[in-house]
Write a protein that holds these residues in place. Structure first.
Motif, PDB file in Angstrom:
ATOM      1  N   ALA A 377      40.337  41.898  31.224  1.00 41.82           N
ATOM      2  CA  ALA A 377      41.350  40.089  31.723  1.00 41.82           C
ATOM      3  C   ALA A 377      42.048  40.503  32.463  1.00 41.82           C
ATOM      4  CB  ALA A 377      41.781  39.857  29.989  1.00 41.82           C
ATOM      5  N   SER A 379      43.605  41.436  35.624  1.00 45.09           N
ATOM      6  CA  SER A 379      43.278  41.563  36.685  1.00 45.09           C
ATOM      7  C   SER A 379      43.897  42.160  37.877  1.00 45.09           C
ATOM      8  CB  SER A 379      43.017  39.997  38.027  1.00 45.09           C
ATOM      9  OG  SER A 379      42.078  39.948  39.264  1.00 45.09           O
ATOM     10  N   GLN A 386      44.712  35.908  42.659  1.00 42.07           N
ATOM     11  CA  GLN A 386      44.565  34.855  42.168  1.00 42.07           C
ATOM     12  C   GLN A 386      44.236  33.100  42.354  1.00 42.07           C
ATOM     13  OE1 GLN A 386      45.574  36.106  38.265  1.00 42.07           O
ATOM     14  NE2 GLN A 386      45.943  38.030  39.394  1.00 42.07           N
ATOM     15  N   TRP A 390      42.178  30.617  42.282  1.00 36.97           N
ATOM     16  CA  TRP A 390      41.542  29.280  41.128  1.00 36.97           C
ATOM     17  C   TRP A 390      41.689  27.604  42.183  1.00 36.97           C
ATOM     18  CZ3 TRP A 390      40.355  28.910  36.371  1.00 36.97           C
ATOM     19  CH2 TRP A 390      40.618  30.057  35.498  1.00 36.97           C
ATOM     20  N   PHE A 434      37.113  35.037  36.350  1.00 37.34           N
ATOM     21  CA  PHE A 434      37.792  33.958  35.699  1.00 37.34           C
ATOM     22  C   PHE A 434      37.704  32.419  36.937  1.00 37.34           C
ATOM     23  CE2 PHE A 434      38.976  36.856  32.436  1.00 37.34           C
ATOM     24  CZ  PHE A 434      38.362  36.374  31.206  1.00 37.34           C
ATOM     25  N   LEU A 437      34.169  31.609  36.615  1.00 41.16           N
ATOM     26  CA  LEU A 437      33.261  31.087  35.735  1.00 41.16           C
ATOM     27  C   LEU A 437      34.227  29.660  35.961  1.00 41.16           C
ATOM     28  CD1 LEU A 437      33.944  34.108  33.378  1.00 41.16           C
ATOM     29  CD2 LEU A 437      31.710  33.622  34.532  1.00 41.16           C
ATOM     30  N   THR A 438      35.069  29.624  36.412  1.00 43.34           N
ATOM     31  CA  THR A 438      35.301  28.385  36.654  1.00 43.34           C
ATOM     32  C   THR A 438      34.499  27.414  38.092  1.00 43.34           C
ATOM     33  OG1 THR A 438      37.804  28.727  35.584  1.00 43.34           O
ATOM     34  CG2 THR A 438      36.852  26.677  37.014  1.00 43.34           C
ATOM     35  N   SER A 481      30.336  37.766  37.472  1.00 45.80           N
ATOM     36  CA  SER A 481      30.557  39.286  36.956  1.00 45.80           C
ATOM     37  C   SER A 481      30.273  40.496  37.207  1.00 45.80           C
ATOM     38  CB  SER A 481      29.702  39.039  35.085  1.00 45.80           C
ATOM     39  OG  SER A 481      30.366  40.501  34.571  1.00 45.80           O
ATOM     40  N   ASP A 484      32.493  40.873  41.315  1.00 47.30           N
ATOM     41  CA  ASP A 484      34.120  41.077  39.864  1.00 47.30           C
ATOM     42  C   ASP A 484      33.709  42.675  39.703  1.00 47.30           C
ATOM     43  OD1 ASP A 484      36.388  40.452  38.934  1.00 47.30           O
ATOM     44  OD2 ASP A 484      36.098  40.853  37.366  1.00 47.30           O
TER      45      ASP A 484
END
Length: 838
Positions: A377, A379, A386, A390, A434, A437-438, A481, A484
């Motif tokens: 979690a 990163s 990041q 996003w 993350f 996944l978004t 996943s 990453d």
């Protein structure tokens, strides 16, 4: 046809050791008893060496046995006897008795230690039965000295005894051994009282007995392990309580270790072993700082820490436990959530299923009650990446979906799914897990809105479409996943490689001994990107800066942003950005290197101090020898001459001759004392020359003024440059060299020349004497070296003083061969260039 001797030599003799817990327990008596039993069975047994020490019962046991005569060895005018190894090999019995394995042979013997004689006998195929006391084992020597206060001069390496085929412990209760002592069965009556109140106290004997039992227990344990390996026995045999604690590197490690220590304390002699499993890819995923803390805690609890590598943690822990013949494993309750425990199980469950006969103790802890905060979690990517991830997670799926929707082809679901899946992978590479996944969720909504019926709506018309969308999200999440995780592994691999390169460089610099304290702090600053680094040393007045790099950082450990302890009196203080936890291991390596450099510096200073003391001691010894001999000679001559002057009736001529003798002896004594004082001033650094530009025309004529022109020829060109020197000291050096040359020139005139070079001016003194061999030329500049000079009136200090003064003047002095025979002394002095130009 093979000869009998060749067959025998192929077999190595067996070694049987009777190990005594203390002197006088009867190990030699037991060895002789074993010899008699073997003789009764028809075995050929001889006595190589047995020490009875005047004990009646031991002497009785020795009667009737064949004894190989000992060999006489002469040493320092006295004759000693030692075991005759050659005679025993020639006799070649089946078994030989060798008492006192740790014995040191008399110089001049075949071997230095009796243990080497035993090895030769075994190599010849002869079985050996020997004895040794526990206090003679090398590893226990210091322990025995602390217990008894007696240092054992003769020791034997533990490996020699451990390699024995059979070890018999000869033991006796302390009270029983003291009774034997009181009855005179061990020592002579005059030694009994002193022994009972010193070495043979009950406490000493009890401690020695425990040492023997513990040492032998380790040997038996090794034999058990060898037997299990030889017979491929996988299951454990609980011969000794061994508790293995599985250390994960998490916060619960301390709880597990303390629980294991308490369980180990309940069983006498139990061992505590901690094992930490590293992934076989070599990447450091656990918290290294917590692992280091666990390692220190294990040492404080009296256990041992072990690190193993394995693909599967459970299998690696169980394999280690079986390898050490453990009886119990302690494992912590899983910190993972219920969903993961449901589908993947826990490490504790897997260990319990693989443990077999080993008990598994599952320990709960505070961290097991809360949800595990997964380290991924956090990163490792930068905030900028990041943020970009996003943004792309929301923008890229809609952009691709809108672009494909513009084609107005209703059958583009497959193409859109692949495109949006690729966008999730791209976002994972940029921003991490993350955001990816978004992006998968946004892609799911995009597919549902534009590419599934009913179009332009988030409603799903068919179950088949729902399955397609769910599969898309699952595949996108799985791929993101994996991408990453691969990215994280690559980052960790780069970090691990950087750490390995840095640590390898540290190890290389430590081995070569090139680093200094200043170099270390500079490397620390460069490696960790700090503004400044200081090495602080504790002193009586407080903390002092020993070495620093960058601007002023700290004069006290509390002033640094990061601190690491080097030793009790040294601290590295770093000023700059805070370090990551993963940097701590490399920083600790720098601290260790710093301690090694400081220790090397201390050892070097001690070595220089010891060399100085050794040189001073040698000088003092030689000085005393000179004072006792050479200085007494002119004093004796003066005393004789004075006594002659005091006698009545001495003629005027005799009186004048005696006065001349006194004067000559006084001059000789004065020269000797001047040489001694000059040597003393040179060694203490009290000679401080006043350097100034001088012409050799001013110095050299005065230096040779005491010799006739037919004995010394001076040739100094007028163009000779000025030299930077002290004229008084330079005159003494040249006069000394000329005096030596005249003394050995055999009547041939000595020449004193000057030769100018670009940076120096050489003063050359040439004689045609016997010369000095090249191998002795450097030695003749040492104090008190006469080199075969049998003339009286000197201490052998002249050349030593001349070299010392020359070096104080900034010059050098050396010796060369004179063509045609003789010795040439070359005195090189620095030129005074400024004076010449003026």
């Amino acid at each position: 046809m093979i000869k009998r001797d060749e067959v025998v030599n192929e077999r190595r003799g067996r070694l049987t050791v009777y190990l005594g817990a203390a002197p006088g327990v009867g190990k030699t008596y037991a060895m002789l008893g074993e010899a008699r039993r073997r003789i009764d069975r028809g075995t050929d047994v001889v006595v190589g060496v047995v020490e009875t020490h005047g004990r009646q019962f031991t002497s009785e046991q020795l009667e009737g046995l064949e004894v190989v005569p000992r060999r006489e060895v002469a040493y320092r005018g006295t004759t000693f006897t030692e075991m005759d190894t050659e005679a025993i090999v020639a006799r070649h019995p089946a078994v030989v008795l060798v008492d006192e394995l740790a014995h040191t042979n008399v110089p001049g013997s075949r071997h230095e230690k009796r243990a080497a004689d035993v090895e030769e006998l075994r190599a010849a195929g002869i079985d050996v039965i020997t004895t040794v006391n526990i206090q003679h084992l090398e590893s226990l020597n210091d322990e025995v000295e602390r217990i008894t206060g007696v240092k054992q001069r003769e020791t034997v390496p533990d490996e020699v005894v451990r390699a024995a085929d059979q070890i018999q412990l000869v033991d006796m209760a302390p009270d029983a051994l003291r009774r034997r002592m009181a009855h005179g069965n061990i020592y002579k009556p005059e030694h009994i009282d002193a022994s009972l109140t010193s070495y043979f106290r009950v406490g000493n004997l009890t401690a020695l007995r425990e040492l023997a039992l513990l040492w032998l227990a380790d040997r038996v344990d090794d034999q058990l392990d060898d037997y299990r390996r030889a017979h491929r026995i996988q299951e454990t045999w609980p011969a000794k309580e061994r508790i293995v604690v599985a250390v994960t590197g998490g916060p619960e490690s301390e709880t597990l270790l303390r629980r294991g220590a308490r369980l180990a304390q309940r069983a006498a002699g139990a061992e505590l072993l901690a094992v930490h499993v590293l992934a076989s890819d070599g990447l450091a995923s656990p918290d290294e700082r917590r692992v280091d803390q666990a390692q220190k805690l294990v040492a404080a609890l009296g256990g041992t820490f072990h690190t193993v590598t394995g693909e599967d943690v459970s299998e690696a822990v169980v394999d280690f436990a079986r390898g050490v013949n453990a009886t119990m494993m302690i494992v912590g309750v899983s910190r993972h959530g219920r969903l993961r425990r449901l589908f993947m199980g826990t490490t504790g469950d897997q260990i319990a299923s693989l443990a077999g006969a080993i008990d598994v103790h599952l320990v709960t802890h505070d961290q097991a009650t809360g949800r595990l905060l997964s380290r991924p979690a956090l990163s490792p990517l930068s905030r900028r990446r990041q943020l970009v991830g996003w943004v792309l997670a929301f923008v890229l799926p809609f952009a691709l979906g809108g672009l494909l929707h513009a084609f107005e082809d209703t059958d583009t679901l497959s193409l859109a799914s692949l495109a949006l899946l690729a966008s999730s992978v791209f976002v994972a590479l940029i921003g991490g897990l993350f955001p990816a996944l978004t992006a998968a969720v946004v892609g799911f909504l995009t597919l549902n809105y534009w590419f599934t019926q009913p179009y332009s709506s988030f409603r799903i018309g068919e179950p088949r479409i729902l399955l397609v969308l769910v599969v898309y999200v699952a595949v996108a999440a799985a791929v993101a996943s994996l991408v990453d995780r691969a990215s994280r592994r690559a980052t960790e691999a780069v970090t691990a490689r950087t750490e390995a390169t840095t640590i390898a460089g540290l190890a290389r610099s430590v081995l070569t001994g090139q680093d200094t304290a200043d170099a270390i702090v500079e490397r620390v600053r460069e490696t960790f990107g700090q503004e400044a680094v200081s090495l602080l040393t504790r002193s009586a007045a407080g903390w002092e800066v020993t070495a620093a790099s960058g601007e002023h950082c700290a004069s006290h450990p509390d002033e640094g942003d990061t601190r690491v302890r080097v030793d009790d009196d040294h601290v590295l203080a770093l000023c700059g950005a805070p370090l990551r936890a993963t940097d701590q291991r490399v920083l600790d390596a720098f601290a260790l290197q710093t301690s090694l450099v400081l220790e090397y510096r201390r050892l070097r200073e001690r070595e220089l101090h010891a060399a100085t003391l050794e040189k001073a001691d040698a000088t003092s010894t030689a000085l005393l020898r000179a004072v006792s001999h050479d200085l007494r000679t002119p004093l004796a001559v003066m005393r004789t001459a004075v006594d002659g002057l005091l006698v009545d009736g001495v003629s005027a001529d005799d009186r004048a001759e005696l006065v001349r003798t006194v004067d000559a002896s006084a001059d000789q004594l004065e020269r000797l004392i001047d040489d001694l004082l000059d040597l003393s001033r040179l060694q203490t650094g009290l000679i401080r020359p006043h350097l100034a530009p001088r012409s050799l025309d001013e110095v050299l004529p005065l230096a040779v003024a005491g010799h006739d022109r037919d004995r010394v020829v001076l040739d100094v060109p007028e163009s000779t440059p000025f030299v930077l020197t002290d004229p008084g000291l330079l005159g003494r050096v040249v006069a000394n060299l000329v005096d030596n040359a005249v003394k050995h020139s055999r009547g041939v005139p000595v020449r004193v020349l000057a030769h100018a070079l670009p940076d120096t001016v050489d003063v050359i003194v040439v004689d045609q004497g016997p010369g000095v061999p090249e191998v002795q030329r450097e030695r003749m500049f040492e104090p008190f070296q006469r080199l075969g000079d049998t003339t009286t009136g000197g201490l052998g200090l002249g050349l030593a003083v001349a070299r010392g003064i020359t070096e104080a003047l900034g010059g050098t002095i050396s010796a060369e061969d004179t063509p045609g025979g003789g010795l040439t002394m070359v005195l090189s002095l620095p030129r005074a260039a400024e004076a010449v130009e003026a």
